[in-house]
Design an enzyme around this catalytic site. Structure first.
Site, PDB file in Angstrom:
ATOM      1  CG  HIS A  95      -1.024   0.977  -4.343  1.00 57.74           C
ATOM      2  ND1 HIS A  95      -0.967   0.689  -5.786  1.00 57.74           N
ATOM      3  CD2 HIS A  95      -1.812   0.251  -4.183  1.00 57.74           C
ATOM      4  CE1 HIS A  95      -1.172  -0.398  -5.856  1.00 57.74           C
ATOM      5  NE2 HIS A  95      -1.827  -0.776  -4.877  1.00 57.74           N
ATOM      6  CD  GLU A 138      -2.663  -1.313   0.110  1.00 59.32           C
ATOM      7  OE1 GLU A 138      -2.737  -0.280  -0.223  1.00 59.32           O
ATOM      8  OE2 GLU A 138      -3.370  -2.341  -0.398  1.00 59.32           O
TER       9      GLU A 138
END
Ligand SMILES: [Zn+2]
Length: 260
Positions: free
Chosen positions: A65, A62
């Site tokens: 991203h 994550e």
């Protein structure tokens, strides 16, 4: 539950995550007698350790991203951890295929990078990844479990269906040639066809109803994504029209958050 912030991004854990923790701890306590796993407190510590390492990799995915998004000036509010994985909440996603492509690809890329580092560090047994005999109860076995898991997570996320990263990557590639809504429609439709095929195979080929439920979830995720994009398109048009009446120069609208 909120944990801490990294570069302004809040890391939160959904309460169901603690249910998973309890189940995994109980599994470790029981052990796997037929495989000679010890059980007891050692089993608990081993299982919790593996779970924490897995979810650390989910968080790093994550962050992949998030940091790429921040590089393009996109605000990231928080990363939420759930038993099924992580989710980063963005202020908005630039509707520029190249940026969306890179922001999305950065997640799986982190998993492949971790897998590569682990492969060099602990090596892989003969026949990997089709054999389980390298997963010994020691540091090397721990590393190999983590290696296999990162590879699986990276590949799974590249499957070209929503809500996986692969669906967004596929859409971004289509959107280089097509309007964004049209690209989303095609990507969602391909995902739905694959989901129906997968559900049929799960039900009639493998007698696995739970897997069929997962495919049903994927089917509707495609529909949800398409409707959200379509709705945004209509709202944006109304917003622009309204703003054009109020202001001579249209300001940039404050966009709703985007989940991924
Ligand atoms: Zn991802």
């Amino acid at each position: 539950m909120n944990l801490f912030r990294v570069r302004g991004i809040l890391l939160s854990v959904h309460f169901t995550f603690f249910l998973l923790l309890a189940v995994v701890a109980w599994d470790g306590w029981k052990g796997i007698p037929e495989e000679g796993a010890v059980g007891g407190w050692v089993g608990v510590a081993w299982n919790i350790g593996i779970l924490m390492a897995f979810f650390t990799c989910v968080v790093l995915h994550e962050f992949g991203h998030s940091f790429t998004a921040m590089h393009y000036g996109v605000g990231v509010r928080r990363i939420l951890l759930m038993p099924i994985g992580g989710m980063a909440e963005f202020d908005s996603i630039p509707r520029e295929p190249a940026k969306e492509f890179l922001i999305t690809l950065a997640g799986p890329a982190v998993n492949f990078a971790i897998a590569l580092v682990l492969m060099v560090a602990v090596g892989v047994p003969q026949g990997w990844p089709w054999t389980t005999h390298g997963y010994t109860a020691d540091a090397a076995g721990f590393g190999r479990l983590l290696l296999t898991w990162n590879l699986a997570m990276g590949l799974f996320n590249l499957v070209p269906v929503f809500p996986m990263d692969g669906g967004r990557i596929f859409r971004a590639l289509l959107a280089t040639k097509l309007p964004y809504v049209r690209a989303t429609f095609i990507a969602a439709t391909v995902g739905k066809v694959l989901a129906v095929a997968g559900a049929a195979a799960a039900l009639f080929g493998f007698d696995a109803p739970l897997t069929a439920v997962l495919f049903a979830f994927i089917f509707f995720a495609g529909e949800v994504e398409y409707r959200a994009v379509k709705r945004r398109e209509i709202e944006d048009a109304y917003w622009r029209a309204a703003m054009a009446r109020i202001y001579p120069i249209t300001p940039i609208p404050d966009e709703p958050p985007v989940l991924r």
